[in-house]
Design a protein around this motif. Structure first.
Motif, short mmCIF file in Angstrom:
data_model
loop_
_atom_site.label_atom_id
_atom_site.label_comp_id
_atom_site.label_asym_id
_atom_site.label_seq_id
_atom_site.Cartn_x
_atom_site.Cartn_y
_atom_site.Cartn_z
N THR A 112 0.80 -1.11 -0.03
CA THR A 112 -0.07 0.35 0.00
C THR A 112 0.96 1.43 0.13
O THR A 112 0.20 2.38 -0.15
CB THR A 112 -0.91 0.10 1.22
N GLY A 113 2.11 1.15 0.25
CA GLY A 113 3.03 2.26 0.11
C GLY A 113 3.57 2.28 -1.19
O GLY A 113 3.66 1.76 -1.85
N PRO A 114 4.59 3.27 -1.22
CA PRO A 114 5.58 3.61 -2.46
C PRO A 114 6.33 2.39 -2.52
O PRO A 114 6.93 1.84 -1.71
CB PRO A 114 6.37 4.65 -2.14
N CYS A 157 -2.23 2.30 -10.93
CA CYS A 157 -1.74 3.43 -10.53
C CYS A 157 -1.47 4.11 -12.10
O CYS A 157 -1.83 5.50 -12.14
CB CYS A 157 -0.44 3.53 -9.67
N ASN A 181 -8.87 2.30 -0.59
CA ASN A 181 -7.54 3.13 -0.36
C ASN A 181 -6.89 3.55 -1.59
O ASN A 181 -5.42 3.43 -1.41
CB ASN A 181 -6.54 2.13 0.60
N THR A 233 -6.09 6.00 -3.72
CA THR A 233 -5.21 6.85 -3.67
C THR A 233 -3.78 6.60 -2.66
O THR A 233 -2.73 7.16 -2.94
CB THR A 233 -5.66 8.38 -3.13
N GLN A 234 -4.19 6.13 -1.43
CA GLN A 234 -3.06 5.76 -0.79
C GLN A 234 -2.23 4.78 -1.51
O GLN A 234 -0.84 4.61 -1.49
CB GLN A 234 -3.54 5.19 0.73
N CYS A 243 -1.53 4.27 -4.47
CA CYS A 243 -0.84 4.85 -5.63
C CYS A 243 -0.15 6.15 -5.17
O CYS A 243 0.40 6.76 -5.92
CB CYS A 243 -1.70 5.15 -6.72
N SER A 244 -0.27 6.19 -3.99
CA SER A 244 0.70 7.52 -3.20
C SER A 244 0.31 9.04 -4.36
O SER A 244 1.20 9.68 -4.45
CB SER A 244 2.14 7.19 -3.46
N THR A 245 -0.90 8.86 -4.18
CA THR A 245 -1.41 10.08 -4.93
C THR A 245 -2.04 11.03 -4.23
O THR A 245 -2.86 10.70 -2.99
CB THR A 245 -2.66 9.67 -5.99
N HIS A 246 -1.68 12.36 -4.24
CA HIS A 246 -1.87 13.49 -3.41
C HIS A 246 -2.52 14.44 -4.00
O HIS A 246 -2.67 14.64 -5.20
CB HIS A 246 -0.54 13.92 -2.33
N ASN A 254 -0.77 16.42 -6.59
CA ASN A 254 -0.44 16.11 -7.99
C ASN A 254 -1.55 16.62 -9.05
O ASN A 254 -1.46 16.37 -9.97
CB ASN A 254 -0.82 14.38 -7.88
#
Length: 457
Positions: free
Chosen positions: A37-39, A118, A165, A167-168, A170-173, A176
């Motif tokens: 779930t993280g980068p 992603c 989750n 966006t989490q 894909c580490s999308t904030h 972006n």
């Protein structure tokens, strides 16, 4: 066609989610799911070991992986609770959002994140903002609107079945969706600064197979991004080799602005195709797997391999850990094999343990089916698909048995497009539909594969 095997993975999506939740009661599996779930950690590319993408080769057939008929219809959706403060036109992107929700479907999203989910989410955001710029005349959102809009987009995707989750994962904030450090977001200013005709000509007819090597569209995007990034510095005449390090972050932020402008000029399906091709060029450059400590492999296989059985047992245990992480493409598998081989050599393992222990490229990807066959996704962009009765499916190559190449000390780094090993760039010209079988049909269940993974923990 005789000899072409089609697997149908029949599994209830609800059972899969329950099963994955059960896995989390085991400490090591929980850490593995948390990792997904993280980068994703990226190892440095070692181009010398990667293959030539051969569009003229004879690729093995790609096999549709199907999630099962659920207890409730797959088409059930929930009404998203939107903020009412985002001015983006979601109706115009309805089809695109639907594809993204399927690509990032529920429990499958972490396993498809790097290759399918992603990249599709990133393309969707660029297209929505690009298309909206036709009305707003700007290619980025401010920080406040970005938060509302990203939240709304996530609500829409989750309402259509995407992982909650996403966006989490894909580490999308929200950042972006903004301009970040890029100084140009006004459409008119962009078009007065950039050679837009050259940019469109380079990207509108992008070659899916050759772009990653000839970089025609990528080169045009870099040129455009550099021009708008350096406009504030009045250094438009500067050439690439003389760009200062402090400009690199701005140039990278301006790439996103260029992508959105392209998305505003191309029809959404074509814009999606272009952006996914560009994304895949980056995806295939690196191995997304996390390599854990390999002391036990070094102990079993180091110093000449005195005990082959012990060595291969250690290698099998180590590779089985890699197989729990995610689905990867055939090109990524080659980079993973090269990266792992180099690490093993640094651990004083000089003999070709890949050959000795029969390690193939498929062994680096998630294993599926009763026979634990490795699933390699195609190196070109692909999407998952949804059938209301049979469920979620995506292309998966189970027939490619290319041996993992062992790195040698004599190998020198070469261009990523100068390869000695050829693997399929495109799926074979066979059907990827469910329900097409021949004498070699073997019905299997994905849950059986996950059960095997649980037993290995």
């Amino acid at each position: 066609m005789k000899g072409m095997v089609f697997f149908k993975l029949s599994l209830n999506i609800i059972l899969l989610e329950v099963f994955l939740l059960a896995l989390c009661f085991h400490e090591s599996c929980c850490s593995q799911l948390d990792h997904l779930t993280g980068p994703v950690l990226m190892d440095k590319r070692r181009d010398a070991f990667l293959p030539e993408i051969s569009p003229s080769g004879s690729p093995q057939p790609f096999i549709p992986m199907l999630a099962p008929s659920p207890l409730i219809p797959f088409t059930n959706t929930t009404t998203p609770k939107l903020s009412g403060l985002c001015m983006l036109n979601f109706t115009a992107a309805e089809s695109l959002l639907s594809v993204t929700s399927i690509d990032c479907w529920s429990a499958f999203a972490p396993f498809l994140a790097n290759v399918i989910c992603c990249p599709q989410l990133e393309a969707t955001l660029a297209i929505i903002i690009g298309q909206s710029s036709k009305e707003t005349n700007v290619l980025a959102l401010n920080g406040t609107l970005a938060k509302f809009c990203l939240s709304d987009i996530e609500q829409i995707l989750v309402g259509q079945g995407a992982n909650f989750n996403v966006t989490q994962i894909c580490s999308t904030h929200a950042s972006n969706l903004t301009q970040n450090s890029c100084p140009v977001i006004d459409v008119n200013e962009f078009e007065n600064t950039v050679d837009t005709s050259k940019l469109l000509a380079a990207c509108a007819e992008i070659d899916s197979v050759k772009e990653c090597c000839n970089q025609i569209c990528q080169g045009a995007i870099l040129e455009a991004a550099t021009r708008i990034a350096l406009k504030a510095s009045e250094l438009l005449s500067i050439d690439g080799p003389h760009v200062l390090p402090e400009h690199l972050t701005t140039i990278n932020d301006c790439r996103s602005i260029v992508h959105r402008w392209l998305a505003s000029k191309l029809d959404p399906p074509l814009a999606k195709h272009v952006l996914r091709v560009l994304s895949n060029c980056n995806v295939n450059k690196v191995c997304p797997l996390n390599f854990p400590d390999m002391k036990h492999v070094a102990t079993g296989c180091g110093h000449g391999i005195s005990n082959q059985t012990a060595c291969c047992s250690a290698m099998g245990s180590y590779v089985s850990h890699l197989q729990k992480q995610s689905f990867i493409t055939n090109l990524q598998a080659l980079d993973c094999a090269a990266s792992l081989g180099t690490k093993l050599r640094k651990s004083n393992i000089t003999k070709d343990v890949y050959s000795l222990c029969h390690i193939s490229l498929k062994d680096f990807s998630l294993q599926v089916g009763t026979q634990e066959a490795g699933c390699l996704l195609p190196s070109l962009p692909s999407d998952a698909t949804l059938d209301p009765t049979s469920g979620i499916s995506f292309l998966c190559d189970l027939n490619d048995n290319i041996a993992a190449p062992w790195p040698t000390t004599s190998q020198v780094q070469a261009s990523s497009c100068n390869k000695t090993i050829k693997i399929p760039a495109l799926p074979a010209a066979t059907s990827a539909q469910s329900g097409i079988y021949n004498d070699d049909v073997m019905p299997v269940m994905l849950i059986a594969s996950l059960m095997v993974l649980l037993m290995l923990l």
